[in-house]
Design a protein around this motif. Structure first.
Motif, PDB file in Angstrom:
ATOM      1  N   TYR A  58       0.781  -1.166  -0.060  1.00 17.09           N
ATOM      2  CA  TYR A  58      -0.030  -0.104  -0.006  1.00 17.09           C
ATOM      3  C   TYR A  58       0.973   1.310  -0.192  1.00 17.09           C
ATOM      4  N   ARG A  97       1.035   4.368  -2.565  1.00 16.09           N
ATOM      5  CA  ARG A  97       0.481   5.653  -2.109  1.00 16.09           C
ATOM      6  C   ARG A  97       1.641   6.713  -2.799  1.00 16.09           C
ATOM      7  N   ASP A  98       2.878   6.048  -2.657  1.00 16.70           N
ATOM      8  CA  ASP A  98       4.099   6.983  -3.033  1.00 16.70           C
ATOM      9  C   ASP A  98       3.631   7.139  -4.616  1.00 16.70           C
ATOM     10  N   THR A 136       1.058   7.032  -6.579  1.00 19.97           N
ATOM     11  CA  THR A 136      -0.122   8.238  -6.555  1.00 19.97           C
ATOM     12  C   THR A 136      -0.096   9.525  -6.214  1.00 19.97           C
ATOM     13  N   ARG A 137       0.771   9.731  -5.138  1.00 21.79           N
ATOM     14  CA  ARG A 137       1.138  10.922  -4.890  1.00 21.79           C
ATOM     15  C   ARG A 137       2.230  11.749  -5.832  1.00 21.79           C
ATOM     16  N   GLU A 191      -5.910   2.694  -3.375  1.00 21.99           N
ATOM     17  CA  GLU A 191      -5.372   3.841  -2.701  1.00 21.99           C
ATOM     18  C   GLU A 191      -6.161   4.499  -1.804  1.00 21.99           C
ATOM     19  N   ARG A 192      -7.091   5.270  -2.591  1.00 19.35           N
ATOM     20  CA  ARG A 192      -7.876   6.137  -1.966  1.00 19.35           C
ATOM     21  C   ARG A 192      -8.855   5.466  -0.683  1.00 19.35           C
ATOM     22  N   ARG A 225      -6.636   4.537   2.103  1.00 16.48           N
ATOM     23  CA  ARG A 225      -6.140   5.764   2.839  1.00 16.48           C
ATOM     24  C   ARG A 225      -7.343   6.182   3.778  1.00 16.48           C
TER      25      ARG A 225
END
Length: 147
Positions: A41, A45-46, A48-49, A106-107, A110
């Motif tokens: 995850y 996250r990395d 997608t950011r 991811e959303r 999160r």
């Protein structure tokens, strides 16, 4: 070890056996529905950011080997959460991109993690949560120095 320190050691062992070793499971639970570990995850996250993320970028950030990250990324690729795109100027360089399914996963994860974390803060309060974080950071720093 001095005999009077034994109860303190026993208390630490008890906390580990009854609490700390389950922390990873507690943290990783929000990602289970998507068949991801917490580490996977965090990679998602990395990606997608940030734009133009490579496997080496993630390995460097996490201070782990390329092969360790590669194994995690293979899972994310196989499950359709990530895809790779070659750099237009250097085809050997592969950028990682989240697929629409990866962005959605991811959303959702999160949001679940945020809800769990807020639950911790609600129980302990902001000041106590910061004290716990500071202790963990200090412990980690001292542990790394002793290696």
């Amino acid at each position: 070890m001095v005999e009077q320190e034994q109860p303190l050691l026993d208390a630490f062992i008890d906390v580990y056996m009854n609490s700390l070793k389950y922390l990873d499971e507690f943290v990783s639970e929000p990602a289970k529905e998507f068949h991801l570990s917490f580490e996977q995850y965090l990679i998602l996250r990395d990606v997608t950011r940030n734009e133009h993320v490579t496997l080496m970028d993630i390995a460097s950030k996490r201070q782990v080997t390329r092969s360790a990250i590669s194994r995690q990324i293979k899972v994310l690729l196989k499950q359709g959460y990530l895809q790779q795109r070659p750099d237009e100027n250097d085809r050997r360089r592969l950028y990682l991109l989240a697929t629409p399914e990866g962005a959605k996963a991811e959303r959702v994860i999160r949001q679940r993690i945020n809800k769990r974390f807020q639950g911790w803060v609600d129980v302990y309060g902001d000041d106590r949560a910061r004290q716990i974080l500071q202790f963990i950071q200090d412990f980690s720093q001292v542990t790394r120095m002793k290696k």
